[in-house]
Design an enzyme around this catalytic site. Structure first.
Site, mmCIF file in Angstrom:
data_model
loop_
_atom_site.group_PDB
_atom_site.id
_atom_site.type_symbol
_atom_site.label_atom_id
_atom_site.label_comp_id
_atom_site.label_asym_id
_atom_site.label_seq_id
_atom_site.Cartn_x
_atom_site.Cartn_y
_atom_site.Cartn_z
ATOM 1 N N GLN A 76 0.302 2.188 -0.927
ATOM 2 C CA GLN A 76 0.318 0.774 -1.304
ATOM 3 C C GLN A 76 1.693 0.162 -1.006
ATOM 4 O O GLN A 76 2.340 0.590 -0.067
ATOM 5 C CB GLN A 76 -0.065 0.590 -2.787
ATOM 6 N N LYS A 94 3.262 2.521 7.007
ATOM 7 C CA LYS A 94 3.907 3.709 6.416
ATOM 8 C C LYS A 94 3.466 4.989 7.112
ATOM 9 O O LYS A 94 4.275 5.873 7.382
ATOM 10 C CB LYS A 94 3.577 3.796 4.911
ATOM 11 N N GLY A 95 2.159 5.074 7.422
ATOM 12 C CA GLY A 95 1.618 6.278 8.064
ATOM 13 C C GLY A 95 2.357 6.599 9.348
ATOM 14 O O GLY A 95 2.754 7.739 9.591
ATOM 15 N N THR A 113 -2.468 -2.576 -7.907
ATOM 16 C CA THR A 113 -3.173 -1.312 -8.094
ATOM 17 C C THR A 113 -2.695 -0.713 -9.424
ATOM 18 O O THR A 113 -1.918 -1.340 -10.146
ATOM 19 C CB THR A 113 -2.973 -0.368 -6.886
ATOM 20 N N ASN A 118 -7.555 4.760 -2.124
ATOM 21 C CA ASN A 118 -7.434 3.323 -1.840
ATOM 22 C C ASN A 118 -6.492 3.150 -0.642
ATOM 23 O O ASN A 118 -6.543 2.144 0.056
ATOM 24 C CB ASN A 118 -6.915 2.535 -3.066
ATOM 25 N N GLY A 174 -4.935 3.879 3.104
ATOM 26 C CA GLY A 174 -5.400 4.256 4.445
ATOM 27 C C GLY A 174 -4.179 4.227 5.336
ATOM 28 O O GLY A 174 -3.641 3.158 5.600
ATOM 29 N N HIS A 175 -3.687 5.386 5.728
ATOM 30 C CA HIS A 175 -2.456 5.483 6.513
ATOM 31 C C HIS A 175 -2.797 5.926 7.930
ATOM 32 O O HIS A 175 -3.301 7.034 8.136
ATOM 33 C CB HIS A 175 -1.478 6.455 5.846
ATOM 34 N N LYS A 197 5.454 -3.759 13.749
ATOM 35 C CA LYS A 197 4.540 -4.715 14.383
ATOM 36 C C LYS A 197 5.236 -5.969 14.900
ATOM 37 O O LYS A 197 4.647 -7.052 14.902
ATOM 38 C CB LYS A 197 3.399 -5.083 13.416
ATOM 39 N N ASP A 244 -0.118 -1.510 3.756
ATOM 40 C CA ASP A 244 -0.487 -1.572 5.173
ATOM 41 C C ASP A 244 0.659 -2.011 6.074
ATOM 42 O O ASP A 244 0.447 -2.634 7.113
ATOM 43 C CB ASP A 244 -1.697 -2.518 5.384
HETATM 44 P P1 GDP Z 1 -0.089 1.931 6.074
HETATM 45 O O1 GDP Z 1 -1.153 1.849 5.047
HETATM 46 O O2 GDP Z 1 1.201 1.347 5.599
HETATM 47 O O3 GDP Z 1 0.102 3.314 6.614
HETATM 48 O O4 GDP Z 1 -0.558 1.016 7.293
HETATM 49 P P2 GDP Z 1 -2.042 0.973 7.932
HETATM 50 O O5 GDP Z 1 -2.287 2.205 8.703
HETATM 51 O O6 GDP Z 1 -3.042 0.618 6.886
HETATM 52 O O7 GDP Z 1 -1.929 -0.314 8.865
HETATM 53 C C1 GDP Z 1 -0.999 -0.412 9.872
HETATM 54 C C2 GDP Z 1 -1.742 -0.676 11.192
HETATM 55 O O8 GDP Z 1 -0.835 -1.159 12.152
HETATM 56 C C3 GDP Z 1 -2.345 0.587 11.786
HETATM 57 O O9 GDP Z 1 -3.501 0.244 12.483
HETATM 58 C C4 GDP Z 1 -1.259 1.052 12.745
HETATM 59 O O10 GDP Z 1 -1.747 1.858 13.811
HETATM 60 C C5 GDP Z 1 -0.766 -0.267 13.265
HETATM 61 N N1 GDP Z 1 0.634 -0.294 13.690
HETATM 62 C C6 GDP Z 1 1.695 0.374 13.145
HETATM 63 N N2 GDP Z 1 2.834 0.002 13.753
HETATM 64 C C7 GDP Z 1 2.489 -0.912 14.688
HETATM 65 C C8 GDP Z 1 3.239 -1.701 15.622
HETATM 66 O O11 GDP Z 1 4.463 -1.650 15.699
HETATM 67 N N3 GDP Z 1 2.537 -2.556 16.406
HETATM 68 C C9 GDP Z 1 1.187 -2.683 16.339
HETATM 69 N N4 GDP Z 1 0.591 -3.548 17.144
HETATM 70 N N5 GDP Z 1 0.450 -1.955 15.486
HETATM 71 C C10 GDP Z 1 1.098 -1.096 14.650
HETATM 72 P P1 IMO Z 2 -1.988 1.546 1.754
HETATM 73 O O1 IMO Z 2 -1.381 2.802 1.179
HETATM 74 C C1 IMO Z 2 -3.353 -2.533 0.997
HETATM 75 C C2 IMO Z 2 -5.193 -3.324 -2.908
HETATM 76 C C3 IMO Z 2 -6.660 -3.645 -2.949
HETATM 77 C C4 IMO Z 2 -6.687 -4.604 -4.137
HETATM 78 C C5 IMO Z 2 -5.664 -3.971 -5.089
HETATM 79 C C6 IMO Z 2 -6.276 -3.092 -6.184
HETATM 80 O O2 IMO Z 2 -2.917 1.784 2.878
HETATM 81 O O3 IMO Z 2 -0.926 0.547 2.057
HETATM 82 P P2 IMO Z 2 -7.366 -0.660 -6.144
HETATM 83 O O4 IMO Z 2 -8.563 -0.145 -5.418
HETATM 84 O O5 IMO Z 2 -6.100 0.055 -5.826
HETATM 85 O O6 IMO Z 2 -7.601 -0.785 -7.624
HETATM 86 O O7 IMO Z 2 -7.207 -2.186 -5.603
HETATM 87 O O8 IMO Z 2 -4.811 -3.192 -4.276
HETATM 88 N N1 IMO Z 2 -4.840 -2.045 -2.229
HETATM 89 C C7 IMO Z 2 -4.269 -1.975 -1.022
HETATM 90 N N2 IMO Z 2 -3.958 -2.942 -0.131
HETATM 91 N N3 IMO Z 2 -3.035 -1.255 1.263
HETATM 92 C C8 IMO Z 2 -3.318 -0.271 0.391
HETATM 93 O O9 IMO Z 2 -2.910 0.997 0.555
HETATM 94 C C9 IMO Z 2 -3.993 -0.615 -0.811
HETATM 95 N N4 IMO Z 2 -4.440 0.096 -1.878
HETATM 96 C C10 IMO Z 2 -4.934 -0.791 -2.740
HETATM 97 O O10 IMO Z 2 -7.083 -4.274 -1.768
HETATM 98 O O11 IMO Z 2 -6.203 -5.851 -3.766
HETATM 99 MG MG MG Z 3 -3.123 1.133 4.842
#
Ligand code: GDP
Ligand code: IMO
Ligand code: MG
Length: 422
Positions: free
Chosen positions: A222, A15-16, A237, A37, A39-40, A329, A12
């Site tokens: 991840q 990356k997305g 994971t 698992n 969410g980008h 962020k 999180d």
């Molecule tokens: P990923 O799994 O690595 O793709 O990240 P996620 O999408 O799960 O979580 C990142 C969150 O931070 C998302 O809601 C993005 O829209 C948000 N985000 C990304 N870059 C920034 C930033 O520079 N500032 C803020 N406030 N939010 C951001």
């Molecule tokens: P992205 O790609 C954050 C965490 C789960 C749990 C552990 C094992 O969006 O960054 P699993 O279901 O994979 O067996 O769970 O890994 N986890 C993540 N945490 N971002 C993710 O993906 C994750 N994918 C799995 O919360 O702690």
């Molecule tokens: Mg994510």
């Protein structure tokens, strides 16, 4: 140029957003491990897309997006994601590919994942999506792959074999009635029909593309500390989330990878259980969670928050071979008087400058912090490095010097435009 994008923390990191931005400049975008698992998030104007399986570059017309062999696919989730794209007018029909070798998440994997968690003394806090059991079957050599859905006889044999064993486990260990062959068989053959046109030898496709001097972006899911080998095991994971996974998960040789870019949050978050040395105390943690809107993109679970951990990220730079960093962020740190960076851990009088493998040290270590001056809330989003508050620039310079990798992108908001290229 073939570039791997990898998460440097516990996922999180954003990356997305980075994949979406860098996609403009490449020809192919490939997911290489993990499953739904992940969410980008990609924000375009007022619209927020959350990709679980489909590469985050799909919104760019003309770009070829592949799900590599290293990914585990829940066909029901993929179907929904594709339907959502269609609803939003995104045409992917000729540019979306699925590796024939990717393993399938079956209904019993999801149940096993959830049931195992209920029995475990030290819960992992998995996403409950069947990821672990699916990868376990892959390694156990009883997994079912995309290509099997196109051959009803082979699929029948494999499914029968699996259900025989799994249903016994369900009944005897979990007092669960198990699964009927017919329903899964029909349902998955239907998926095979629906996905047939997208299933292909993506390793061949990508290697031909490399021969033709095309550019590829390899999208990690991840993060480094969720990696099955290098993460905070067993709170990880079940796949190789580090950059090495990009080769195994696509069929692209290591000698063809040109660069690894690490995506790194300006602080730290983690979802699920496991050690987290720099985690904030409850009240400040909740304040920062709201400030950064730190709720899981997949499960909606609140993310745990903490200070930036340079010990972890230095390890990440080493393990992944990171040359460039995207710091995400940084806007979330606006308005804090003091900001801390963890530069070492302390346990039983000993200082640890390298990431410790001893679980006791990792779980009980006290972070050694370097304190930095914060900066006020910024009314206007900075659009260049120069426009960042001087203290934010000092903070970034400190991160760059500690991590020994060049910061080439700084993200100051969710939108595409809120990105400073250095
Ligand atoms: P990923 O799994 O690595 O793709 O990240 P996620 O999408 O799960 O979580 C990142 C969150 O931070 C998302 O809601 C993005 O829209 C948000 N985000 C990304 N870059 C920034 C930033 O520079 N500032 C803020 N406030 N939010 C951001
Ligand atoms: P992205 O790609 C954050 C965490 C789960 C749990 C552990 C094992 O969006 O960054 P699993 O279901 O994979 O067996 O769970 O890994 N986890 C993540 N945490 N971002 C993710 O993906 C994750 N994918 C799995 O919360 O702690
Ligand atoms: Mg994510």
């Amino acid at each position: 140029m073939n570039t791997v994008i990898v998460g440097t923390q516990w996922g999180d990191e954003g990356k997305g957003k980075i994949i979406d931005i860098l996609s403009q400049k490449v020809d192919y975008i490939v997911r290489y491990q993990g499953g739904n698992n992940a969410g980008h998030t990609v924000v375009v104007g007022k619209k927020e897309y959350i990709f679980h399986l489909i590469p985050s570059g799909i919104l760019h017309p003309g770009k070829i997006c592949c799900i590599g062999n290293g990914v585990v696919i829940d066909p029901e989730v993929l179907l929904h994601e594709l339907a959502d794209l269609r609803k939003n007018g995104v045409d992917f029909s000729k540019r979306f590919k699925i590796s024939s070798l990717a393993h399938l998440i079956m209904p019993y994997h999801k149940n096993l994942d959830q049931l195992r968690e209920t029995k475990r003394k030290n819960k992992i806090g998995t996403t409950g999506r069947g990821i672990g059991p699916c990868y376990a079957d892959k390694i156990n050599r009883c997994g079912i792959r995309m290509i099997d859905l196109l051959n009803p006889d082979i699929f029948r044999e494999k499914l029968k074999d699996n259900l025989k064993e799994k249903n016994e486990i369900f009944r005897k260990v979990y007092q669960h009635p198990g699964f009927s062959f017919e329903k899964i068989y029909r349902q998955y053959l239907d998926y095979g029909n629906l996905f047939g046109a997208y299933i292909s030898n993506t390793a061949l496709l990508l290697n031909k593309a490399i021969e033709n001097k095309k550019d590829i972006l390899l999208e990690g899911a991840q993060g480094t500390f969720l990696d099955i080998d290098f993460g905070t095991y067993p709170f990880v994971t079940s796949s190789s989330a580090t950059s090495g996974g990009a080769c195994i998960g696509t069929g692209i040789s290591p000698v063809k990878i040109d660069k690894v870019v690490g995506v790194c949050k300006a602080y730290t978050t983690r979802v699920g259980e496991g050690p987290f040395p720099t985690e904030f105390a409850r009240e400040f943690g909740e304040f920062m969670r709201d400030k950064g809107n730190e709720f899981g993109a997949t499960t909606g679970r609140p993310r745990r928050c903490g200070w930036f951990d340079a010990v972890m990220c230095q390890e990440s730079v080493m393990l992944n071979g990171i040359a460039e960093l995207a710091i995400m962020k940084i806007d979330v740190l606006d308005g804090l008087k003091k900001i801390k960076i963890c530069t070492a851990y302390k346990y039983k009088g000993k200082i640890f400058k390298e990431f410790p493998h001893d679980f006791e040290v990792l779980s009980k270590a006290i972070p050694v912090y370097k304190e930095m001056a914060g900066w006020p809330h910024q009314d206007n989003k900075p659009s260049s490095f120069k426009e960042l508050h001087p203290n934010a620039r000092i903070y970034l310079a400190q991160l760059q010097s500690l991590l020994k990798a060049k910061i080439t992108m700084v993200s100051v908001g969710q939108a595409r435009k809120d990105t400073i290229m250095i």
